[in-house]
Design a protein around this motif. Structure first.
Motif, short mmCIF file in Angstrom:
data_model
loop_
_atom_site.label_atom_id
_atom_site.label_comp_id
_atom_site.label_asym_id
_atom_site.label_seq_id
_atom_site.Cartn_x
_atom_site.Cartn_y
_atom_site.Cartn_z
N TRP A 1 39.29 -1.64 49.84
CA TRP A 1 39.35 -0.50 48.91
C TRP A 1 38.63 -0.61 47.74
CZ3 TRP A 1 40.46 3.82 51.56
CH2 TRP A 1 40.48 4.93 50.68
N ASP A 2 38.77 -1.62 46.97
CA ASP A 2 38.35 -2.06 45.65
C ASP A 2 36.75 -2.18 45.60
OD1 ASP A 2 40.94 -1.84 44.23
OD2 ASP A 2 41.20 -3.95 44.50
N SER A 3 36.35 -2.29 46.67
CA SER A 3 34.95 -2.55 46.63
C SER A 3 34.21 -1.36 46.67
CB SER A 3 34.53 -3.27 47.91
OG SER A 3 34.77 -2.65 49.03
N LEU A 4 34.97 -0.11 46.78
CA LEU A 4 34.03 1.27 47.04
C LEU A 4 33.59 1.46 45.67
CD1 LEU A 4 36.61 3.28 49.26
CD2 LEU A 4 34.71 1.56 49.87
N THR A 5 32.36 2.26 45.75
CA THR A 5 31.65 2.56 44.58
C THR A 5 32.48 4.10 44.04
OG1 THR A 5 30.15 3.86 45.70
CG2 THR A 5 29.49 1.80 45.06
N PRO A 6 32.32 4.43 42.93
CA PRO A 6 32.84 5.73 42.53
C PRO A 6 32.50 6.90 43.65
CG PRO A 6 32.11 4.70 40.63
CD PRO A 6 31.77 3.78 41.58
N THR A 7 31.18 7.02 43.69
CA THR A 7 30.98 8.02 44.94
C THR A 7 31.68 7.64 46.28
OG1 THR A 7 28.71 8.30 43.98
CG2 THR A 7 28.94 9.11 46.15
N GLU A 8 31.61 6.68 46.66
CA GLU A 8 32.21 6.17 47.78
C GLU A 8 33.77 6.48 47.79
OE1 GLU A 8 29.19 2.66 49.12
OE2 GLU A 8 31.26 2.03 48.38
N GLY A 9 34.43 6.21 46.56
CA GLY A 9 35.90 6.59 46.54
C GLY A 9 36.02 8.34 46.48
N ILE B 1 34.19 10.42 48.06
CA ILE B 1 33.79 10.80 49.72
C ILE B 1 35.16 10.14 50.60
CG2 ILE B 1 32.49 10.27 51.70
CD1 ILE B 1 30.05 10.26 49.79
N ALA B 2 35.46 8.87 50.15
CA ALA B 2 36.92 8.61 51.17
C ALA B 2 38.01 9.49 50.90
CB ALA B 2 36.99 7.24 50.80
N ALA B 3 38.14 9.91 49.68
CA ALA B 3 39.31 10.90 49.42
C ALA B 3 39.14 12.22 50.17
CB ALA B 3 39.55 11.25 47.82
N ALA C 1 43.80 4.39 53.36
CA ALA C 1 43.88 4.98 52.22
C ALA C 1 45.57 5.00 51.80
CB ALA C 1 43.38 6.41 52.14
N ALA C 2 46.41 5.33 52.96
CA ALA C 2 47.76 5.38 52.75
C ALA C 2 48.21 4.01 52.55
CB ALA C 2 48.47 5.85 54.10
N ARG C 3 47.79 2.91 53.40
CA ARG C 3 48.24 1.70 52.94
C ARG C 3 47.86 0.99 51.47
NH1 ARG C 3 45.59 -0.86 56.72
NH2 ARG C 3 47.10 -0.36 58.47
N HIS C 4 46.73 1.61 50.98
CA HIS C 4 46.30 1.21 49.68
C HIS C 4 47.33 1.74 48.41
CE1 HIS C 4 43.67 0.06 46.21
NE2 HIS C 4 43.87 1.28 45.86
N GLN C 5 47.28 2.95 48.75
CA GLN C 5 48.37 3.83 47.93
C GLN C 5 49.68 3.29 47.87
OE1 GLN C 5 48.52 7.95 48.85
NE2 GLN C 5 49.35 8.44 46.86
N SER C 6 50.14 2.86 49.07
CA SER C 6 51.45 2.15 49.03
C SER C 6 51.60 0.70 48.59
CB SER C 6 51.97 2.19 50.57
OG SER C 6 53.15 1.37 50.57
N ALA C 7 50.53 -0.06 48.70
CA ALA C 7 50.38 -1.13 47.89
C ALA C 7 50.33 -0.89 46.36
CB ALA C 7 49.19 -2.18 48.48
N SER C 8 49.49 -0.12 45.94
CA SER C 8 49.39 -0.02 44.52
C SER C 8 50.61 0.70 43.70
CB SER C 8 48.08 0.62 44.22
OG SER C 8 48.20 2.06 44.65
N GLY C 9 51.39 1.20 44.50
CA GLY C 9 52.84 1.78 43.90
C GLY C 9 52.49 3.34 43.64
#
Length: 943
Positions: free
Chosen positions: A878-886, A888-890, A935-943
């Motif tokens: 997830w941290d490798s995504l560019t701002p545009t990719e982030g 779009i992913a959302a 995305a859900a896993r990343h959000q959970s891991a980042s609190g």
């Protein structure tokens, strides 16, 4: 024997293949798309297998769409997909209405418009939208007969299928196997190919038992073995035996032969089935065979001039006999070979007469253009050249020529060529026909023939409107072949002809101005374009006004009068806005406006203009202009330091759909980025691709490619050769400003002060009196390099900061650091500060080669950098995504489709698709659902 019910097909011996298809259906239900190819000989059961799987898909809640290629219709674009996706004039939803209107000529976009390509873009967006409504299955049967545009759409969907809950199935025979069909087998992996072979003996006996209603006896089994394991042959064979009463089942349940009158081949077996029908039913079926494998009852009513009530008995008999089956609201032959048998049984002369009658009836009923053209094609395809084009067909061709050329230029060539041949030499319509024929040849890319036909027609035609149209075609052809200057005398002579109205003269003057612009005579182009506007006076002619203003804007750009070009763009776009015949001109204006804003360092407006051009090009399917808009965006993003986004724009349109100059530019942009990032192999791969197109662009200077080629030598430690690449193009007037700055940098590096001084003088002349930030910064940069003045170079860096050009700023800071470090009165503090800022900028860009190079250089000076600034280094996750990719992913997580995301972010759906592919690869997942899960896993891991 078990009867053949309407649409029912026995599937025996295909359990393994069916299980694969069912498994893929489950995958699609879970959101993971897949593309599949099913191939095998005619009659082997491909369609039966896929229909059975589609029934399972429907039961599982999937949407199912089915279309099929047709040997008669393969010259007409997109018919299988139009049928599958239910694109008809009666369609109601906006996307289907837009596609139908486009192909029916309701949105014609002028000479050279490729309506099929535009409709293809809309179809791809429609598939995307339908897939968002729920898992979908899209089948194209008889893919070997599909037109090339359909195959291209299938190919694009196959490449993007991971992004959609879509099972894409292509069903085809081993032959004919065109090049575009072979390419599908490279796109679809070996694990997604199903090749159906002949049924093994146990399966043959099982199928015979099902059809016969009893276990086959020895004689029946021997006869069945002669069918070579082909299910269709077995079905037709058993049906023929039943009709001739040669088959009975004894009390023990054994099916055996009671006679020996059996068909010797599959065609003979099919003929036996058809011969069993009464003559009235066969007559109706012959008319249906003219319409193709699938047909609407309404069209059958039209071509037979028979009320539907009178047709029903024959159609019911054909369905009961297993010849026809239902296909949604329409009917189709149970197998293409049955239709072929009926069609081929008609003598050629009779068949052509029937086709002409069908064409006339459909034209009188205002049927869509492609349906009428499909009936006329056999007339011009026959080896009997004596068959004339009827007078009504000539009139019809003139009425529909423009949309037909845009939709199917190859078909238009075939029909118009025969019509021109048959028209009387003194007929007034001959010139108009020739004009449209030239347009059709231009549409298929045969520029030489288009020019020859237009030239010949000019010798005969006297109508001023037609003559100006012919002149336009010739000017386009000459421009494409680099021979524009040769036609100037004739264009000027045309102005002296009697009977010209102001709009005719204005249009001719526009053509003359465009020709002068093509050959580089900008002053003359300026004067003649101005004269064209004066000639019009109060007369309204949007074409002439728009093109005259376009020429004037191009002249201003060539002269470097960027600020003066902007009001010309605004005036021209106000004139052409909303005119479907001037969409291509609108796109050119908007793209050039974007370039102009970029040259003025007005990046937000430049991005907005390029995005508007891209959206319009994508919506109208103008692939050439789309690629130019994407290329303009790629260059802007390169300059603005948004390199990941720039690379995404480069990937959007396939190289073979672009102008060669655009290909070179795009791969130059990509190579520059990869070299700065230290990704040598990728950079050289882009240069290798560009090299294949380099010879096709003539003397044009493609700045990004020149920069990339120079950078390749610099990367390899050969600054002299890097400079030589630049100096080879610096003599031209269109040498880019970045090339001038790099030339001075390289020249001072190797001690070539003469070259550095000459180029610096040229830069000074460019910047003198200019208020454009980057030009002032460039002048300071070149002066600072020559004087080795760190303070001047810092001022240059500030100017580049104001201009929004981070790479140029980093180069200026690097040069300032070196100047301070090498100064007689060494200023280590200033050197360290400039060095640190330069490294930080390079790191923000991801320019790891520059970071490593600069650090090595300053280690030799004994200077260390200041505090380290952290930058994104991740390449996966997830941290490798560019701002545009982030972003779009959302939006993917929100459930938006690619077209919806494109509308939200003002991007092209193609660009969004490219970004989604990058997101899938970086996250290591296989579907949009997986993105949401990550995305859900990343959000959970980042609190």
């Amino acid at each position: 024997m078990r009867p053949l019910t309407d649409g029912a097909e026995l599937l025996v011996g295909r359990d393994s293949e069916l299980s694969w298809l069912v498994a893929w259906i489950r995958e699609v239900g879970a959101g993971r798309g897949v593309a599949v190819l099913v191939d095998g000989e005619p009659g082997i059961g491909k369609s039966a297998l896929v229909r059975t799987a589609c029934a399972a898909a429907t039961d599982a809640g999937c949407q199912v769409y089915w279309g099929a290629g047709d040997e008669l219709g393969q010259a007409l674009p997109l018919l299988p997909l139009l049928d599958a996706l239910r694109i008809t004039p009666a369609a109601r939803d906006p996307r289907r209405v837009a596609i139908s209107k486009l192909l029916r000529g309701g949105a014609v976009a002028g000479k050279g418009a490729d309506l099929a390509a535009r409709a293809a873009e809309q179809l791809i967006a429609l598939v995307d939208e339908l897939s968002q409504d729920g898992p979908a299955v899209l089948v194209v049967d008889e893919l070997q007969w599909a037109d090339r545009t359909t195959v291209a759409v299938w190919s694009r969907l196959a490449r993007a299928v991971r992004q959609l809950p879509l099972l894409l199935i292509g069903v085809l025979r081993p032959i004919p196997r065109r090049d575009d069909l072979r390419s599908l087998f490279r796109i679809v992996g070996p694990g997604e190919r199903l090749r159906l072979g002949r049924l093994a003996e146990p399966a043959v006996l099982e199928l015979v038992a099902e059809l016969a209603g009893g276990k086959p006896g020895a004689e029946l089994a021997r006869l069945a073995a002669g069918a070579a394991g082909n299910p269709l042959y077995l079905t037709e064979l058993l049906d023929a035996l039943t009709r001739s009463s040669c088959l009975q089942v004894d009390p023990a349940g054994i099916a055996e032969l009671t006679g020996a009158a059996t068909p010797d081949s599959l065609p003979e077996a099919i003929a036996d089935r058809l011969g069993f029908l009464p003559e009235p039913a066969r007559g109706v079926l012959r008319a249906a065979a003219l319409l193709g494998v699938g047909f609407s009852v309404a069209d059958l009513v039209t071509v037979t001039n028979t009320p539907v009530a009178d047709l029903l008995p024959a159609l019911d008999e054909a369905r009961a006999a297993g010849v026809l089956v239902a296909a949604g609201d329409d009917l189709e032959f149970r197998h293409p070979l049955i239709r072929t048998a009926l069609y081929d049984d008609m003598p050629t002369a009779v068949r052509i007469a029937w086709h002409q009658g069908a064409a006339w009836a459909l034209a009188e009923a205002n049927a869509p253009v492609e349906r009428v053209a499909r009936q006329l094609l056999p007339m011009v395809s026959t080896t009997d050249s004596r068959v004339p084009v009827p007078a009504w067909a000539v009139r019809w061709l003139l009425d529909v020529a423009t949309p037909l050329i845009g939709q199917a230029p190859g078909v238009a060539v075939a029909l118009l060529r025969r019509a021109v041949r048959d028209a009387p030499l003194d007929d007034a319509v001959t010139g108009a026909l020739a004009c449209r024929l030239a347009d059709a040849y231009f549409g298929v890319g045969n520029v030489a023939q288009a020019e020859r036909i237009a030239d010949r027609a000019l010798d005969r035609v006297r109508d001023p409107d037609v003559r100006v149209d012919l002149y336009t075609t010739v000017v386009q052809c000459r421009a494409m072949t680099g021979r524009s200057a040769e036609f100037l005398n004739e264009l000027n002579h045309a102005l002296t002809q009697p009977g010209l109205q102001p709009r005719h003269r204005a249009r001719l003057l526009v053509l003359i101005a465009r020709t002068h612009r093509y050959i580089g005579e900008v002053d003359t182009a300026d004067r003649v374009a101005t004269e064209a506007l004066e000639e019009l006076g109060p007369v309204e002619d949007r074409w002439a006004t728009g093109w005259a203003l376009h020429v004037l804007s191009l002249v201003a750009m060539v002269r470097g009068d960027w600020a003066g070009a902007l009001p010309l763009f605004e005036r021209a776009m106000a004139v052409v806005r909303g005119d479907p015949a001037l969409i291509d001109l609108t796109l050119q204006l908007r793209i050039n406006q974007s370039v102009t804003f970029g040259a003025l360092d007005r990046y937000p407006e430049a991005h907005a203009a390029a995005a508007q051009a891209r959206e319009l090009a994508d919506r109208t399917g103008s692939v050439v202009r789309l690629s130019e808009a994407q290329s303009a965006l790629g260059q802007l993003l390169l300059g603005a330091g948004r390199w990941d986004d720039a690379l995404a724009e480069v990937d959007v349109v396939a190289d073979d759909r672009k102008d060669p100059g655009v290909v070179c530019c795009d791969h130059g942009v990509a190579a520059i980025i990869h070299f700065h990032r230290g990704e040598t192999a990728a950079a050289r791969e882009h240069l290798d691709v560009a090299a294949k197109y380099w010879e096709r662009i003539g003397d044009r200077v493609v700045e990004s490619l020149v920069r990339a080629r120079s950078l390749a030598f610099e990367y390899a430690g050969a600054p002299e050769r890097a400079l030589a690449v630049l100096t080879a193009v610096l003599a031209g007037e269109d040498a880019g400003e970045d090339l001038l700055g790099d030339a001075v940098r390289l020249a001072t590096t190797i001690g070539d002060l003469r070259t550095a001084t000459d180029v610096e003088a040229r830069v000074h002349a460019l910047a003198d009196g200019s208020a454009v930030p980057h030009l002032g910064a460039l002048a300071l940069y070149c002066r600072g390099l020559l004087d080795r003045d760190g303070t001047t170079l810092l001022r240059a860096a500030d100017g580049y900061r104001d201009a929004g050009r981070p790479l140029s700023r980093a180069k200026a800071l690097e040069a300032a650091a070196i100047a301070f470090a090498k100064a007689k009165e060494e200023d280590r503090g200033s050197a360290r500060a400039a060095f640190t800022h330069a490294v930080d900028l390079y790191a923000e860009l991801g320019a790891q080669w520059d970071v490593a190079r600069l650090r090595a250089l300053f280690r030799a000076f004994g200077i260390r950098r200041g505090p380290t600034v952290k930058h994104r280094q991740a390449t996966h996750g997830w941290d490798s995504l560019t701002p545009t990719e982030g972003r779009i992913a959302a939006l993917v997580v929100e459930g938006l489709s690619n077209p919806q995301i494109a509308a939200r972010l003002y991007l092209s759906p193609r660009t969004v698709g490219t970004h989604v592919s990058h997101i899938l690869n970086k996250l290591g997942v296989h579907s949009r659902i997986d993105i949401a899960r990550e995305a859900a896993r990343h959000q959970s891991a980042s609190g």
